[in-house]
Design an enzyme around this catalytic site. Structure first.
Site, PDB file in Angstrom:
ATOM      1  N   ASP A   1       6.590  10.751   1.470  1.00  0.00           N
ATOM      2  CA  ASP A   1       5.606  10.217   2.403  1.00  0.00           C
ATOM      3  C   ASP A   1       4.275   9.970   1.701  1.00  0.00           C
ATOM      4  O   ASP A   1       3.827  10.778   0.893  1.00  0.00           O
ATOM      5  CB  ASP A   1       5.417  11.211   3.555  1.00  0.00           C
ATOM      6  CG  ASP A   1       4.427  10.719   4.583  1.00  0.00           C
ATOM      7  OD1 ASP A   1       4.722   9.707   5.237  1.00  0.00           O
ATOM      8  OD2 ASP A   1       3.355  11.343   4.716  1.00  0.00           O
TER       9      ASP A   1
ATOM     10  N   GLU B   1       7.485   5.764   0.260  1.00  0.00           N
ATOM     11  CA  GLU B   1       6.780   5.097   1.350  1.00  0.00           C
ATOM     12  C   GLU B   1       5.495   4.511   0.781  1.00  0.00           C
ATOM     13  O   GLU B   1       4.514   5.217   0.579  1.00  0.00           O
ATOM     14  CB  GLU B   1       6.459   6.075   2.484  1.00  0.00           C
ATOM     15  CG  GLU B   1       5.927   5.363   3.719  1.00  0.00           C
ATOM     16  CD  GLU B   1       4.760   6.074   4.394  1.00  0.00           C
ATOM     17  OE1 GLU B   1       4.358   5.634   5.470  1.00  0.00           O
ATOM     18  OE2 GLU B   1       4.228   7.046   3.827  1.00  0.00           O
TER      19      GLU B   1
END
Length: 599
Positions: free
Chosen positions: A257, A299
């Protein structure tokens, strides 16, 4: 035997790992601790997962397969808890899903969760979702069904409820050094000179003042998410141990992330710094040593020029997979404008990238839609940035006569800039008066996504045309965050309609199933096939081509509400309908065609 293989892998990769580590940290003791623990985590890896490592090493490009179809879901919204998801695996198999992305499920405080991205404990499941043994049972069941499991690994920060954060707040120096703590306000001010804000309206600033601790702490995203200081080698080591612990629970794909943010430096934007790539490269090497079947998904929600570098290079690869963010946003721009020119240009860029670079393609996800478009090109066509963003947001809220239904997120009252929320079906118009048009558009967008190379990923509920959940506003813990509009609970009563060909649910489910089956069968859908766009002669119709080993596939996608005749250069067979099209094909409004030739 496994120990010998581990030793070989370590011997092969350790020279580069040590070189990168010492270049970044120069700490021999911490490096020795890292290597010692790599052996510990390999030793504790189960026999079945070591067998999975060996099997996937035989097909190292397994994640590039045209047979993969993903679905992302929130465990509680989908099935209550981890055991509930395990019970729903037959449904997922029926939906052809073999790549299951479980949205954040690690322990967090509900009032300070940000959808689960504020992790309080990296080795504990959120209590209402189950325990770690339930996760292991689910991943084992998925593996038995031929499914791969993906999870989010939040590297940039921890929750303020994490043990490290509590001890840092209490003034323990070694834990304060794991974050960015400053008593002198001039240091945060120096950062703020060059670091942009992520959420200027809902969470302004990059630092939060802790009255009880007498310090400022860096909080790039939200005040309760404290940025980790990766300049401290202990932070890197401990986070790698968390990564390996989770990999040993049976996770196949680790989604990193907010990866561009993980290195901070005064005088920079604290985005995409070279040290980020060093860290990701070391993470890949560590995975290849301990758990080689596990792959990394980055990401990187940024402009295209910042995305591709996260694949690394041929001799120093980083992420195995990245998101195709720009195509997603440009697709919705195309829906509103009925003008395929920008989407075609963007897909031309993707088509020119090396075929070793694999993207995840999607229409919607758990997050909002940010209008990160190619504005210099749009402005040359008379579409100014502020005005065009306003047009898009008005269109998808149904304010300009469209049937689309969405809601703004993080609107800036000064600039009037905003992002957009809504499910795929609702943005296609499923809540409006022209449901059949919405169904056709929904299937056309999915057909375009499935036609591209990479892994197509559905958001849970898309397979049945799930609409917005406006009831989120009644929940005080959710009402302030419009992203919950498209995070509604799975409507299992509607899912029962998938066998009814007259229902919207049945039409969408059957249409997707037919396309997914063809995608697995046709060799030209392989990742290494040639892929290109072509001029259809119509500004409202996108044309895509694929070719491999004598098989030519053509996809035509009508973004206009009116029917359109598209000229062809030969006779083609319709893959979905079976009929032949001689030198032209008639597309209905919001319709598409998949055509083929054997050459």
């Amino acid at each position: 035997m496994n120990d010998i293989i581990f030793s070989d892998r370590l011997k092969l990769r350790e020279p580069e790992l040590k070189s990168l580590y010492m270049e970044l940290y120069g700490n021999e003791a911490c490096y020795r601790d890292l290597v010692r623990n790599l052996a510990v985590f390999h030793e504790s890896r189960s026999k079945s997962l070591k067998c999975r490592d060996a099997e996937k090493r035989m097909t190292p490009g397994w994640y590039k397969s045209e047979e993969l179809l993903g679905m992302m879901l929130y465990i509680d919204n989908f099935a209550g808890n981890l055991n509930g998801v395990r019970e729903k695996l037959p449904y997922l198999k029926k939906a052809n899903v073999n790549y299951l992305h479980l949205m954040p499920f690690l322990d967090t405080v509900p009032e300070r969760s940000d959808g689960g991205y504020a992790v309080a404990d990296f080795r504990k499941v959120r209590p209402d979702l189950g325990i770690m043994e339930d996760l292991e049972a689910l991943t084992a069941a998925c593996h038995e069904q031929g499914m791969n499991v993906c999870m989010d690994f939040v590297m940039n920060h921890t929750s303020e409820d994490h043990e490290w954060a509590k001890r840092a707040r209490a003034g323990e120096g070694q834990y304060m050094s794991r974050y960015f703590f400053y008593a002198d306000p001039s240091v945060p001010r120096e950062y703020d000179k060059t670091v942009p804000q992520v959420f200027p309206t809902t969470a302004p600033g990059n630092f939060t003042w802790l009255e009880d601790a007498g310090h400022w702490v860096m909080t790039t995203f939200y005040p309760y998410q404290w940025d980790l200081n990766y300049a401290n080698p202990i932070v890197f080591n401990e986070m790698m141990y968390n990564y390996l612990y989770l990999a040993n629970r049976g996770v196949d794909v680790v989604r990193i992330d907010a990866v561009p943010y993980i290195w901070k430096e005064i005088g920079t934007t604290c985005r995409n710094l070279p040290q980020v790539h060093t860290i990701v490269r070391m993470m890949r090497l560590i995975g290849e040593i301990v758990c080689p079947s596990v792959i990394l998904l980055g990401e990187v929600v940024m402009a295209p020029e910042y995305v591709a570098p996260y694949f690394g290079t041929e001799d120093r690869p980083e992420c195995h997979l990245l998101y195709n963010v720009t195509t997603m946003a440009t697709t919705w721009h195309t829906v509103a404008t009925r003008d395929v020119r920008l989407l075609r240009q963007q897909l031309d860029v993707v088509g020119r990238l090396p075929k070793t670079q694999v993207f995840l393609n999607y229409l919607r996800c758990h997050d909002d839609i940010g209008w990160g478009l190619d504005y210099p090109t749009l402005e040359s066509w008379g579409m100014g940035q502020p005005e065009h963003k306003q047009f898009l947001n008005d269109y998808f809220r149904g304010l300009t006569g469209s049937d689309a239904r969405g809601e703004l997120y993080n609107e800036d009252p000064v600039t009037r800039d905003a992002r957009l929320c809504g499910t795929t079906a609702s943005l296609c118009g499923m809540e409006g008066d022209h449901k059949q048009d919405a169904i056709r558009l929904d299937l056309t967008l999915h057909a375009m996504m499935l036609f591209q190379s990479g892994i197509p990923v559905l958001y849970s509920g898309d397979e049945i045309g799930q609409i917005n959940d406006w009831d989120y506003k009644r929940d005080p813990n959710k009402a302030a965050d419009s992203r919950y509009l498209h995070r509604g609970k799975m409507p299992w009563d509607l899912a029962e309609k998938i066998r009814d060909p007259e229902s919207a649910e049945g039409q969408i489910f059957a249409g997707l199933s037919q396309m997914e089956k063809l995608r697995r069968e046709k060799r030209a859908f392989a990742a290494h096939a040639d892929f290109w766009t072509w001029d259809t002669g119509s500004q409202q119709v996108l044309g895509l081509g694929r070719w491999l080993e004598g098989q030519l596939l053509v996809g035509l996608f009508n973004f206009g509400g009116e029917s359109c005749a598209v000229p062809l250069d030969d006779v083609y067979a319709d893959m979905l309908g079976g009929e032949l099209h001689s030198y032209a094909v008639e597309l209905p409004g919001y319709g598409f065609a998949w055509l083929e030739q054997e050459l």
